[in-house]
Design a protein around this motif. Sequence first.
Motif, short mmCIF file in Angstrom:
data_model
loop_
_atom_site.label_atom_id
_atom_site.label_comp_id
_atom_site.label_asym_id
_atom_site.label_seq_id
_atom_site.Cartn_x
_atom_site.Cartn_y
_atom_site.Cartn_z
N ASP A 23 60.18 -11.81 32.70
CA ASP A 23 59.61 -10.48 32.47
C ASP A 23 58.93 -10.01 33.75
N SER A 25 57.77 -6.73 34.02
CA SER A 25 57.07 -5.49 33.72
C SER A 25 55.61 -5.53 34.16
N ASP A 26 55.05 -6.74 34.31
CA ASP A 26 53.65 -6.83 34.69
C ASP A 26 53.45 -7.02 36.20
N LEU A 27 54.49 -6.87 37.02
CA LEU A 27 54.35 -7.09 38.44
C LEU A 27 53.88 -5.85 39.20
N ARG A 28 54.12 -4.65 38.66
CA ARG A 28 53.79 -3.44 39.42
C ARG A 28 52.29 -3.29 39.69
N PRO A 29 51.37 -3.47 38.73
CA PRO A 29 49.94 -3.32 39.05
C PRO A 29 49.46 -4.28 40.15
N PRO A 30 49.81 -5.57 40.13
CA PRO A 30 49.35 -6.42 41.24
C PRO A 30 49.94 -6.00 42.58
N ARG A 31 51.19 -5.52 42.58
CA ARG A 31 51.79 -5.08 43.83
C ARG A 31 51.11 -3.82 44.35
#
Length: 50
Positions: A23, A25-31
Motif C-alpha cells: 500500500d 497511499s500513505d507515502l505522499r504526506p511523508p514525502r
Amino acid sequence: MGTVNGIAREIFRYLTTPVTVPDVSDLRPPRRAKNITRPPPPSTSASGPP
C-alpha cells in the motif's frame, strides 16, 4: 531442451502467481514533509483557457 522448459515454467509461474502490491497511499504526506513530492497543481476552471 531442458533450459527452454525451465524458462517456460518460470514464466508460467510469474504469470499465474498473484502478486501483493504494498500500500503506497500513505507515502505522499511523508514525502511532502521532506519536500520530495510537489504539491498538487492548483485547480483550474472547467471552462478551459479563455
